[in-house]
Design a protein around this motif. Sequence first.
Motif, PDB file in Angstrom:
ATOM      1  N   ALA A   1       8.070  10.119 -11.524  1.00  0.00           N
ATOM      2  CA  ALA A   1       7.456   9.373 -10.424  1.00  0.00           C
ATOM      3  C   ALA A   1       8.341   8.201 -10.043  1.00  0.00           C
ATOM      4  O   ALA A   1       9.051   7.645 -10.857  1.00  0.00           O
ATOM      5  N   ARG A   2       8.291   7.829  -8.765  1.00  0.00           N
ATOM      6  CA  ARG A   2       9.020   6.679  -8.240  1.00  0.00           C
ATOM      7  C   ARG A   2      10.510   6.772  -8.562  1.00  0.00           C
ATOM      8  O   ARG A   2      11.179   5.777  -8.794  1.00  0.00           O
ATOM      9  N   GLY A   3      11.015   7.980  -8.650  1.00  0.00           N
ATOM     10  CA  GLY A   3      12.450   8.134  -8.826  1.00  0.00           C
ATOM     11  C   GLY A   3      12.917   8.013 -10.257  1.00  0.00           C
ATOM     12  O   GLY A   3      14.115   7.973 -10.523  1.00  0.00           O
TER      13      GLY A   3
ATOM     14  N   PRO B   1      15.826   1.079  -5.786  1.00  0.00           N
ATOM     15  CA  PRO B   1      15.922   0.648  -4.386  1.00  0.00           C
ATOM     16  C   PRO B   1      14.553   0.613  -3.718  1.00  0.00           C
ATOM     17  O   PRO B   1      13.661   1.384  -4.067  1.00  0.00           O
ATOM     18  N   ALA B   2      14.407  -0.290  -2.770  1.00  0.00           N
ATOM     19  CA  ALA B   2      13.197  -0.346  -1.949  1.00  0.00           C
ATOM     20  C   ALA B   2      13.575   0.133  -0.553  1.00  0.00           C
ATOM     21  O   ALA B   2      14.480  -0.415   0.066  1.00  0.00           O
ATOM     22  N   VAL B   3      12.926   1.185  -0.087  1.00  0.00           N
ATOM     23  CA  VAL B   3      13.269   1.744   1.218  1.00  0.00           C
ATOM     24  C   VAL B   3      12.016   1.860   2.076  1.00  0.00           C
ATOM     25  O   VAL B   3      10.913   2.014   1.571  1.00  0.00           O
ATOM     26  N   SER B   4      12.200   1.743   3.396  1.00  0.00           N
ATOM     27  CA  SER B   4      11.071   1.830   4.310  1.00  0.00           C
ATOM     28  C   SER B   4      11.580   2.162   5.701  1.00  0.00           C
ATOM     29  O   SER B   4      12.715   1.830   6.048  1.00  0.00           O
ATOM     30  N   ARG B   5      10.756   2.816   6.502  1.00  0.00           N
ATOM     31  CA  ARG B   5      11.121   3.132   7.887  1.00  0.00           C
ATOM     32  C   ARG B   5      10.782   1.987   8.841  1.00  0.00           C
ATOM     33  O   ARG B   5      11.449   1.788   9.847  1.00  0.00           O
ATOM     34  N   ASN B   6       9.708   1.250   8.539  1.00  0.00           N
ATOM     35  CA  ASN B   6       9.176   0.314   9.535  1.00  0.00           C
ATOM     36  C   ASN B   6       9.189  -1.153   9.119  1.00  0.00           C
ATOM     37  O   ASN B   6       8.813  -2.004   9.907  1.00  0.00           O
ATOM     38  N   GLY B   7       9.585  -1.448   7.902  1.00  0.00           N
ATOM     39  CA  GLY B   7       9.640  -2.853   7.522  1.00  0.00           C
ATOM     40  C   GLY B   7       9.342  -3.074   6.060  1.00  0.00           C
ATOM     41  O   GLY B   7       8.637  -2.281   5.425  1.00  0.00           O
ATOM     42  N   ILE B   8       9.889  -4.136   5.511  1.00  0.00           N
ATOM     43  CA  ILE B   8       9.680  -4.516   4.114  1.00  0.00           C
ATOM     44  C   ILE B   8       9.417  -6.013   4.071  1.00  0.00           C
ATOM     45  O   ILE B   8      10.077  -6.783   4.775  1.00  0.00           O
ATOM     46  N   VAL B   9       8.454  -6.434   3.276  1.00  0.00           N
ATOM     47  CA  VAL B   9       8.190  -7.852   3.053  1.00  0.00           C
ATOM     48  C   VAL B   9       8.323  -8.120   1.562  1.00  0.00           C
ATOM     49  O   VAL B   9       7.631  -7.499   0.753  1.00  0.00           O
ATOM     50  N   ALA B  10       9.203  -9.012   1.194  1.00  0.00           N
ATOM     51  CA  ALA B  10       9.436  -9.325  -0.220  1.00  0.00           C
ATOM     52  C   ALA B  10       9.111 -10.780  -0.498  1.00  0.00           C
ATOM     53  O   ALA B  10       9.679 -11.677   0.126  1.00  0.00           O
ATOM     54  N   THR B  11       8.161 -11.022  -1.390  1.00  0.00           N
ATOM     55  CA  THR B  11       7.841 -12.379  -1.834  1.00  0.00           C
ATOM     56  C   THR B  11       7.555 -12.338  -3.326  1.00  0.00           C
ATOM     57  O   THR B  11       7.559 -11.274  -3.941  1.00  0.00           O
ATOM     58  N   SER B  12       7.300 -13.484  -3.900  1.00  0.00           N
ATOM     59  CA  SER B  12       6.988 -13.566  -5.325  1.00  0.00           C
ATOM     60  C   SER B  12       5.505 -13.359  -5.606  1.00  0.00           C
ATOM     61  O   SER B  12       5.093 -13.386  -6.768  1.00  0.00           O
ATOM     62  N   GLN B  13       4.679 -13.174  -4.568  1.00  0.00           N
ATOM     63  CA  GLN B  13       3.254 -12.981  -4.739  1.00  0.00           C
ATOM     64  C   GLN B  13       2.793 -11.798  -3.890  1.00  0.00           C
ATOM     65  O   GLN B  13       3.105 -11.718  -2.693  1.00  0.00           O
TER      66      GLN B  13
END
Length: 299
Positions: free
Chosen positions: A5-7, A69-81
């Motif tokens: 799972a998840r690669g 890796p984090a991949v997406s077609r439409n957008g990614i939001v990365a924060t600490s929370q």
Amino acid sequence: PGPGARGLPEKGSPETSATGRALQQTTDLIRLTRPSLASRNERKVMTFWEVAEAAGLRSSVLNWWVTWPAVSRNGIVATSQALAAESGMEILKQGGNAIDAAVAAAAVLNLIEPTSTGVGADVFAVIYIAKENKLHFLNASGTAPTGATLQRYNSLGYFWNPANFAFGSGMPRGILSVTVPGAAWGWGEMQTKYGLLTFKETLQPAIDFAEAGVPIQERVALFNPPNALGPNPASPANCCTQKDPDSVAVWMPFKNPDGTPRGPALGEAFRNPDLAKTFRLMQKYGRDAFYKGEIAQAI
């Protein structure tokens, strides 16, 4: 999720590495600790990383983890929370762009991780506009008060320390070190120039969370604001001997058994109605509410 799972590599595959085995050892160690846990009141809660460190595997596990890796077609939001990232994603789903999502995420962090950012802080941003193929840099770090001159600080007993070449050498603590917060201006500037939405949409997630309350995560649990006041705030010798009562009221609303104030514990619901009111005023009047209106008057 199980292997694959998840690669993740299947068990026994050539891709299975020492770091993967390290993670399995850490998982086994977590299982081993469970039977030894005492009663609910006596047990020690250990985080994943504490267990990994106890096993001497923190570095291996971290190296293995960060290679995903984090991949997406439409957008990614990365924060600490997670709630902040989720709020940014919701803004993207509402038709906002990356700028709108960043403002929404920062506003939520103001509530659940105030040590990192907030409306009373500053903003630095590198913004890439694809259709222009151009980078824009925003410095909303705020300006110094007009009276914060070198001569003024020297007269109060503050001098550059030749033994300390670091940023802020000899800088005072407490209110004398505070600049005019640039975040409210910066958020508004970003959205006005490059965003698709307004504060009405981007500040709403933070307002909802601040009014309803959210469980505090481990990163900021039991937050203890530093001393910021003293008998004479302008005196280097007497500044910062006690906590600001407003800070205590906001960030330490709970009580220890002995009656002393404390910040929210891990998982404890935290509310901040004053922050919600601040954001509602900014929704109604824009960033001027912070610098010229009711918020400025309160400060």
